[in-house]
Design a protein around this motif. Structure first.
Motif, PDB file in Angstrom:
ATOM      1  N   CYS A 173      29.710  43.797  45.252  1.00  0.00           N
ATOM      2  CA  CYS A 173      28.493  43.011  45.018  1.00  0.00           C
ATOM      3  C   CYS A 173      28.808  41.600  44.510  1.00  0.00           C
ATOM      4  N   CYS A 174      29.619  41.479  43.473  1.00  0.00           N
ATOM      5  CA  CYS A 174      29.895  40.156  42.902  1.00  0.00           C
ATOM      6  C   CYS A 174      31.325  39.694  43.168  1.00  0.00           C
ATOM      7  N   ARG A 175      32.131  40.547  43.813  1.00  0.00           N
ATOM      8  CA  ARG A 175      33.503  40.246  44.203  1.00  0.00           C
ATOM      9  C   ARG A 175      34.392  39.895  43.008  1.00  0.00           C
ATOM     10  N   LYS A 176      34.113  40.537  41.858  1.00  0.00           N
ATOM     11  CA  LYS A 176      34.938  40.383  40.662  1.00  0.00           C
ATOM     12  C   LYS A 176      35.741  41.664  40.463  1.00  0.00           C
ATOM     13  N   TRP A 177      36.843  41.537  39.713  1.00  0.00           N
ATOM     14  CA  TRP A 177      37.738  42.670  39.478  1.00  0.00           C
ATOM     15  C   TRP A 177      37.358  43.389  38.191  1.00  0.00           C
ATOM     16  N   PHE A 178      37.315  44.720  38.256  1.00  0.00           N
ATOM     17  CA  PHE A 178      37.010  45.562  37.106  1.00  0.00           C
ATOM     18  C   PHE A 178      37.926  46.778  37.128  1.00  0.00           C
ATOM     19  N   ASP A 179      38.177  47.332  35.945  1.00  0.00           N
ATOM     20  CA  ASP A 179      39.002  48.538  35.864  1.00  0.00           C
ATOM     21  C   ASP A 179      38.208  49.805  36.153  1.00  0.00           C
ATOM     22  N   CYS A 180      36.898  49.775  35.885  1.00  0.00           N
ATOM     23  CA  CYS A 180      36.070  50.956  36.161  1.00  0.00           C
ATOM     24  C   CYS A 180      34.618  50.517  36.308  1.00  0.00           C
ATOM     25  N   ALA A 181      33.765  51.448  36.721  1.00  0.00           N
ATOM     26  CA  ALA A 181      32.345  51.144  36.908  1.00  0.00           C
ATOM     27  C   ALA A 181      31.658  50.835  35.587  1.00  0.00           C
ATOM     28  N   GLU A 182      32.109  51.457  34.501  1.00  0.00           N
ATOM     29  CA  GLU A 182      31.533  51.179  33.176  1.00  0.00           C
ATOM     30  C   GLU A 182      31.799  49.738  32.756  1.00  0.00           C
ATOM     31  N   CYS A 183      32.970  49.223  33.054  1.00  0.00           N
ATOM     32  CA  CYS A 183      33.293  47.820  32.735  1.00  0.00           C
ATOM     33  C   CYS A 183      32.348  46.887  33.488  1.00  0.00           C
ATOM     34  N   HIS A 184      32.080  47.192  34.761  1.00  0.00           N
ATOM     35  CA  HIS A 184      31.147  46.385  35.554  1.00  0.00           C
ATOM     36  C   HIS A 184      29.753  46.447  34.944  1.00  0.00           C
ATOM     37  N   PHE A 185      29.325  47.644  34.535  1.00  0.00           N
ATOM     38  CA  PHE A 185      28.003  47.827  33.950  1.00  0.00           C
ATOM     39  C   PHE A 185      27.836  47.009  32.670  1.00  0.00           C
ATOM     40  N   GLU A 186      28.889  46.941  31.840  1.00  0.00           N
ATOM     41  CA  GLU A 186      28.822  46.207  30.576  1.00  0.00           C
ATOM     42  C   GLU A 186      28.852  44.691  30.761  1.00  0.00           C
ATOM     43  N   GLN A 187      29.516  44.210  31.803  1.00  0.00           N
ATOM     44  CA  GLN A 187      29.730  42.773  31.944  1.00  0.00           C
ATOM     45  C   GLN A 187      28.767  42.091  32.905  1.00  0.00           C
ATOM     46  N   GLU A 188      28.145  42.834  33.802  1.00  0.00           N
ATOM     47  CA  GLU A 188      27.295  42.218  34.814  1.00  0.00           C
ATOM     48  C   GLU A 188      25.839  42.674  34.673  1.00  0.00           C
ATOM     49  N   PRO A 189      24.874  41.790  34.953  1.00  0.00           N
ATOM     50  CA  PRO A 189      23.464  42.159  34.804  1.00  0.00           C
ATOM     51  C   PRO A 189      22.909  42.975  35.978  1.00  0.00           C
ATOM     52  N   HIS A 190      23.653  43.079  37.065  1.00  0.00           N
ATOM     53  CA  HIS A 190      23.179  43.793  38.249  1.00  0.00           C
ATOM     54  C   HIS A 190      23.888  45.140  38.386  1.00  0.00           C
ATOM     55  N   ALA A 191      23.333  45.995  39.215  1.00  0.00           N
ATOM     56  CA  ALA A 191      23.937  47.307  39.473  1.00  0.00           C
ATOM     57  C   ALA A 191      25.123  47.166  40.423  1.00  0.00           C
ATOM     58  N   LEU A 192      26.054  48.057  40.293  1.00  0.00           N
ATOM     59  CA  LEU A 192      27.242  48.053  41.145  1.00  0.00           C
ATOM     60  C   LEU A 192      26.854  48.509  42.556  1.00  0.00           C
ATOM     61  N   ALA A 193      27.131  47.677  43.536  1.00  0.00           N
ATOM     62  CA  ALA A 193      26.824  48.020  44.933  1.00  0.00           C
ATOM     63  C   ALA A 193      27.863  49.002  45.454  1.00  0.00           C
ATOM     64  N   LYS A 194      27.431  49.894  46.310  1.00  0.00           N
ATOM     65  CA  LYS A 194      28.333  50.892  46.883  1.00  0.00           C
ATOM     66  C   LYS A 194      28.770  50.452  48.263  1.00  0.00           C
ATOM     67  N   SER A 195      30.029  50.716  48.562  1.00  0.00           N
ATOM     68  CA  SER A 195      30.594  50.344  49.851  1.00  0.00           C
ATOM     69  C   SER A 195      31.644  51.385  50.226  1.00  0.00           C
ATOM     70  N   PRO A 196      31.748  51.744  51.512  1.00  0.00           N
ATOM     71  CA  PRO A 196      32.768  52.731  51.897  1.00  0.00           C
ATOM     72  C   PRO A 196      34.186  52.160  51.820  1.00  0.00           C
ATOM     73  N   GLU A 197      34.325  50.852  52.000  1.00  0.00           N
ATOM     74  CA  GLU A 197      35.656  50.248  51.908  1.00  0.00           C
ATOM     75  C   GLU A 197      35.852  49.667  50.514  1.00  0.00           C
ATOM     76  N   MET A 198      36.957  50.057  49.897  1.00  0.00           N
ATOM     77  CA  MET A 198      37.240  49.613  48.532  1.00  0.00           C
ATOM     78  C   MET A 198      38.518  48.783  48.522  1.00  0.00           C
ATOM     79  N   THR A 199      38.519  47.740  47.695  1.00  0.00           N
ATOM     80  CA  THR A 199      39.694  46.892  47.532  1.00  0.00           C
ATOM     81  C   THR A 199      40.272  47.152  46.147  1.00  0.00           C
TER      82      THR A 199
END
Length: 122
Positions: free
Chosen positions: A16-42
């Motif tokens: 969604c925001c193309r930023k690097w995170f260690d886990c989904a919880e880190c994304h939830f704490e740092q970003e105001p939007h929900a984590l987008a789901k995608s079948p391809e992961m980087t």
């Protein structure tokens, strides 16, 4: 360093925001939007620092390893466990802080022991 998963082996790039995170919880704490789901992961391997992509729809057992250094990054997560402890550690593990009143040690004699000094002078 992730505070949610202590043994994280890779960083994940959020689609969604193309930023690097260690886990989904880190994304939830740092970003105001929900984590987008995608079948391809980087991913970025924390051992060799190289990036690679994996398709989550066709994920196999061989995909649990970094293609560059064979670091096993899919493993059971170690999460911090909250603990309430007193000043010392668990007495069952470390009994140095315990005093057994049943054992009477002989009194130490010292030049600083006023009881011995008064017995000698008086």
């Amino acid at each position: 360093m992730c505070k949610h998963i202590l043994n994280a082996q890779v960083a994940i790039r959020s689609p969604c925001c193309r930023k690097w995170f260690d886990c989904a919880e880190c994304h939830f704490e740092q970003e105001p939007h929900a984590l987008a789901k995608s079948p391809e992961m980087t991913f970025a391997c924390k051992k060799c620092k190289k990036c690679f992509r994996k398709d989550a729809a066709e994920f196999e057992e061989s995909d649990e390893y970094c293609p560059h250094c064979d670091n096993h990054f899919v493993l059971e997560a170690k999460t911090p466990k909250p603990a309430l402890q007193v000043e010392g550690d668990d007495a069952r593990m470390d009994n140095r802080m315990l005093k057994d009143d049943r054992v009477h040690l002989p009194e130490e004699k010292s030049i600083f022991n006023f009881k011995d000094l008064s017995d000698r002078m008086g």
